[in-house]
Design a protein around this motif. Structure first.
Motif, PDB file in Angstrom:
ATOM      1  N   THR A   9      11.662   2.027 -13.924  1.00 18.20           N
ATOM      2  CA  THR A   9      10.222   1.832 -14.009  1.00 18.20           C
ATOM      3  C   THR A   9       9.947   0.496 -14.645  1.00 18.20           C
ATOM      4  N   SER A  10       8.940  -0.189 -14.154  1.00 17.70           N
ATOM      5  CA  SER A  10       8.587  -1.501 -14.672  1.00 17.70           C
ATOM      6  C   SER A  10       7.526  -1.361 -15.733  1.00 17.70           C
ATOM      7  N   PRO A  11       7.470  -2.290 -16.725  1.00 14.61           N
ATOM      8  CA  PRO A  11       6.446  -2.204 -17.768  1.00 14.61           C
ATOM      9  C   PRO A  11       5.075  -2.433 -17.207  1.00 14.61           C
ATOM     10  N   SER A  12       4.054  -1.922 -17.933  1.00 15.82           N
ATOM     11  CA  SER A  12       2.678  -2.047 -17.473  1.00 15.82           C
ATOM     12  C   SER A  12       2.241  -3.490 -17.466  1.00 15.82           C
ATOM     13  N   LYS A  13       1.355  -3.800 -16.545  1.00 15.63           N
ATOM     14  CA  LYS A  13       0.913  -5.194 -16.394  1.00 15.63           C
ATOM     15  C   LYS A  13       0.068  -5.624 -17.573  1.00 15.63           C
ATOM     16  N   HIS A  14      -0.847  -4.759 -18.033  1.00 20.98           N
ATOM     17  CA  HIS A  14      -1.747  -5.131 -19.122  1.00 20.98           C
ATOM     18  C   HIS A  14      -1.146  -4.830 -20.483  1.00 20.98           C
ATOM     19  N   GLY A  15      -0.017  -4.121 -20.557  1.00 21.70           N
ATOM     20  CA  GLY A  15       0.651  -3.891 -21.823  1.00 21.70           C
ATOM     21  C   GLY A  15       0.000  -2.845 -22.687  1.00 21.70           C
ATOM     22  N   THR A  16      -0.747  -1.887 -22.164  1.00 22.75           N
ATOM     23  CA  THR A  16      -1.354  -0.838 -22.967  1.00 22.75           C
ATOM     24  C   THR A  16      -0.549   0.430 -22.834  1.00 22.75           C
ATOM     25  N   ALA A  17      -0.437   1.152 -23.961  1.00 18.35           N
ATOM     26  CA  ALA A  17       0.338   2.386 -23.938  1.00 18.35           C
ATOM     27  C   ALA A  17      -0.382   3.484 -23.186  1.00 18.35           C
ATOM     28  N   ALA A  18      -1.726   3.403 -23.126  1.00 18.27           N
ATOM     29  CA  ALA A  18      -2.482   4.446 -22.436  1.00 18.27           C
ATOM     30  C   ALA A  18      -2.257   4.417 -20.947  1.00 18.27           C
ATOM     31  N   SER A  19      -1.857   3.271 -20.419  1.00 17.07           N
ATOM     32  CA  SER A  19      -1.665   3.154 -18.967  1.00 17.07           C
ATOM     33  C   SER A  19      -0.210   3.293 -18.577  1.00 17.07           C
ATOM     34  N   SER A  20       0.554   4.074 -19.309  1.00 16.99           N
ATOM     35  CA  SER A  20       1.976   4.239 -19.023  1.00 16.99           C
ATOM     36  C   SER A  20       2.160   5.379 -18.031  1.00 16.99           C
ATOM     37  N   ARG A  21       1.835   5.126 -16.805  1.00 18.62           N
ATOM     38  CA  ARG A  21       2.028   6.134 -15.772  1.00 18.62           C
ATOM     39  C   ARG A  21       3.397   5.933 -15.147  1.00 18.62           C
ATOM     40  N   ARG A  22       3.833   6.940 -14.458  1.00 18.38           N
ATOM     41  CA  ARG A  22       5.131   6.825 -13.809  1.00 18.38           C
ATOM     42  C   ARG A  22       5.039   5.853 -12.646  1.00 18.38           C
ATOM     43  N   GLY A  23       6.047   5.009 -12.542  1.00 15.70           N
ATOM     44  CA  GLY A  23       6.085   4.037 -11.455  1.00 15.70           C
ATOM     45  C   GLY A  23       6.402   4.710 -10.147  1.00 15.70           C
ATOM     46  N   SER A  24       6.234   3.997  -9.082  1.00 16.86           N
ATOM     47  CA  SER A  24       6.500   4.514  -7.749  1.00 16.86           C
ATOM     48  C   SER A  24       7.966   4.434  -7.377  1.00 16.86           C
ATOM     49  N   LEU A  25       8.839   4.123  -8.343  1.00 14.26           N
ATOM     50  CA  LEU A  25      10.272   4.044  -8.079  1.00 14.26           C
ATOM     51  C   LEU A  25      10.561   3.116  -6.922  1.00 14.26           C
ATOM     52  N   MET A  26      10.038   1.921  -7.018  1.00 20.24           N
ATOM     53  CA  MET A  26      10.262   0.920  -5.983  1.00 20.24           C
ATOM     54  C   MET A  26      11.746   0.574  -5.915  1.00 20.24           C
ATOM     55  N   PRO A  27      12.330   0.505  -4.703  1.00 19.82           N
ATOM     56  CA  PRO A  27      13.759   0.186  -4.613  1.00 19.82           C
ATOM     57  C   PRO A  27      14.052  -1.181  -5.171  1.00 19.82           C
ATOM     58  N   LEU A  28      15.272  -1.349  -5.662  1.00 22.38           N
ATOM     59  CA  LEU A  28      15.637  -2.580  -6.345  1.00 22.38           C
ATOM     60  C   LEU A  28      15.619  -3.763  -5.409  1.00 22.38           C
ATOM     61  N   ILE A  74       0.843  -1.202   0.000  1.00 22.32           N
ATOM     62  CA  ILE A  74       0.000   0.000   0.000  1.00 22.32           C
ATOM     63  C   ILE A  74       0.877   1.252   0.000  1.00 22.32           C
ATOM     64  N   VAL A  75       1.950   1.239   0.783  1.00 20.98           N
ATOM     65  CA  VAL A  75       2.854   2.392   0.824  1.00 20.98           C
ATOM     66  C   VAL A  75       3.529   2.600  -0.528  1.00 20.98           C
ATOM     67  N   PHE A  76       3.912   1.501  -1.202  1.00 19.89           N
ATOM     68  CA  PHE A  76       4.533   1.613  -2.523  1.00 19.89           C
ATOM     69  C   PHE A  76       3.556   2.226  -3.530  1.00 19.89           C
ATOM     70  N   LEU A  77       2.293   1.831  -3.469  1.00 18.00           N
ATOM     71  CA  LEU A  77       1.301   2.374  -4.404  1.00 18.00           C
ATOM     72  C   LEU A  77       1.012   3.842  -4.122  1.00 18.00           C
ATOM     73  N   LEU A  78       0.972   4.219  -2.843  1.00 23.71           N
ATOM     74  CA  LEU A  78       0.658   5.604  -2.493  1.00 23.71           C
ATOM     75  C   LEU A  78       1.784   6.559  -2.869  1.00 23.71           C
ATOM     76  N   ALA A  79       2.985   6.033  -3.135  1.00 19.51           N
ATOM     77  CA  ALA A  79       4.094   6.912  -3.540  1.00 19.51           C
ATOM     78  C   ALA A  79       3.823   7.569  -4.887  1.00 19.51           C
ATOM     79  N   GLY A  80       2.989   6.973  -5.722  1.00 18.96           N
ATOM     80  CA  GLY A  80       2.663   7.557  -7.018  1.00 18.96           C
ATOM     81  C   GLY A  80       1.470   8.492  -6.993  1.00 18.96           C
ATOM     82  N   CYS A  81       0.883   8.726  -5.823  1.00 16.11           N
ATOM     83  CA  CYS A  81      -0.295   9.607  -5.734  1.00 16.11           C
ATOM     84  C   CYS A  81       0.170  11.059  -5.598  1.00 16.11           C
ATOM     85  N   PRO A  82      -0.192  11.954  -6.542  1.00 16.86           N
ATOM     86  CA  PRO A  82       0.285  13.346  -6.453  1.00 16.86           C
ATOM     87  C   PRO A  82      -0.449  14.178  -5.408  1.00 16.86           C
TER      88      PRO A  82
END
Length: 371
Positions: free
Chosen positions: A265-284, A11-19
């Motif tokens: 940034t990791s590729p989108s799960k569904h593989g659509t170009a419209a859903s190319s949002r910035r990732g939450s920069l999850m640590p490696l 949940i914390v990783f997902l909330l990092a992408g919320c502006p």
């Protein structure tokens, strides 16, 4: 705050992408998400808040005047105390009640392990092995080798033998700047093969240090961004507008290409170009790695023209559970359930026979009355 208290890392990783998220928001007692995570001892969430939430305030205080470092020191969370100190938390900050510093609060609450850790970090505030200027050679090695190669007479050899025989070696802490300390530094350095293959440092020239404010990953990347990267980003946005309604199909290659370092940034799960949002920069360290073949598979992307607006996909009707084909697996029937169903059917059959007999008896009585 709830995710930091419960330890919900995803949940914390997902909330990092919320502006629209304010990471410094305080509850009724004045506690922030960083205070809650460090007090609970969730070191992974604490490191993620410090590294990937830009604008986080480390020195924010609650209604009692406690900082996140004070609260972590009171609870004896050594890992969180180390992370906060290396992130630049103020060690001289005092609360308005007793006027204690974080180190004094750790000593006052009996957290002696945390107190000793604070003293060690203050004695050696900067981990030099995290810098690109670190040299893995042990400075004392030449001196010890020269001392061991010095010629000794018989009396010195005899005294050394007697001293080594009569000396009792008690367990003690590792020697300062000794071989064990040097081994730990060398294996944790960014130039070490153990670390270089597993992560990527974005600021190797500025290692973390106690008392020095450390910026988040977004702030560092924003400062390091060059005009060429900005121009490439503009070209990418133009290409993205051209294929905004396109459909992407991920086709893996026969020969897998392995990259030594994964992208940020990791590729989108569904593989659509419209859903190319910035990732939450999850640590490696949070990414799932393959222990046998590390790295990622570089896929091949095919782009097809989007269908017409009136296109409707074919709906596949699912077969009902009553009309199952013999090709499908069925749930196993337990013996007690079969007996229960047989007993239920027998009771229904008896009830039906009794109703039929009652109807026949009623019909006979009606016929007698008419006659």
């Amino acid at each position: 705050m709830v995710a930091c208290y419960q330890g919900f890392m995803d949940i914390v990783f997902l909330l990092a992408g919320c502006p629209h998220l304010d990471v410094n928001w305080q509850d009724k007692e004045g506690n922030t998400a960083l205070m809650i995570a460090s007090q609970a001892g969730h070191i992974t969430i604490t490191n993620y808040l410090l590294n990937y939430f830009s604008g986080i305030d480390i020195e924010r205080r609650n209604v009692h005047g406690f900082t996140a470092l004070m609260k972590a020191g009171m609870q004896g969370k050594t890992d969180c105390v180390r992370a906060l100190m290396l992130a630049g938390a103020d060690m001289n900050a005092t609360d308005p009640g007793r006027g204690f510093t974080p180190q004094q609060w750790a000593q006052f609450t009996g957290r002696f392990e945390t107190f000793c850790l604070m003293r060690k970090l203050l004695a050696r505030p900067c981990p030099v092995q995290f810098s690109d200027r670190y040299k893995p050679e042990w400075p004392k090695l030449k001196e010890l080798v020269a001392k061991a190669n010095e010629p000794k007479n018989c009396l010195e050899k005899l005294c050394e033998t007697i001293r080594s025989t009569l000396t009792i070696n008690f367990p003690r802490d590792p020697e300062e700047d000794g071989p064990l300390d040097h081994m730990v530094r060398m294996t944790t350095a960014i130039s070490s093969p153990f670390v270089a293959t597993g992560c990527r440092t974005i600021c190797p020239s500025s290692p973390p240090c106690v008392g020095k404010r450390r910026f988040t990953v977004q702030e560092i990347l924003r400062k390091q961004k060059s005009p060429t990267m900005k121009a490439s980003a503009k070209e990418y946005t133009k290409q993205q507008k051209l294929f905004q309604n396109s459909h992407l199909v991920m086709v893996p290659k026969k020969k897998e290409r392995r990259a030594s370092l994964p992208p940020m940034t990791s590729p989108s799960k569904h593989g659509t170009a419209a859903s190319s949002r910035r990732g939450s920069l999850m640590p490696l360290s949070m990414m799932k790695w393959s222990s046998v073949q590390p790295g990622i598979v570089v896929p091949k992307v095919r782009i097809f023209k989007a269908p017409t607006p009136t296109y409707e996909p074919e709906r596949i009707r699912r077969k009902s559970s009553a009309k199952r084909s013999s090709n499908f697996l069925e749930l196993p029937q337990w013996r007690y359930k079969e007996l229960k169903e047989e007993r239920k059917k027998a009771e229904e059959e008896e009830k039906r026979k009794a109703e039929e007999a009652e109807r026949e008896r009623a019909a006979k009585l009606a016929a007698k009355r008419k006659s």
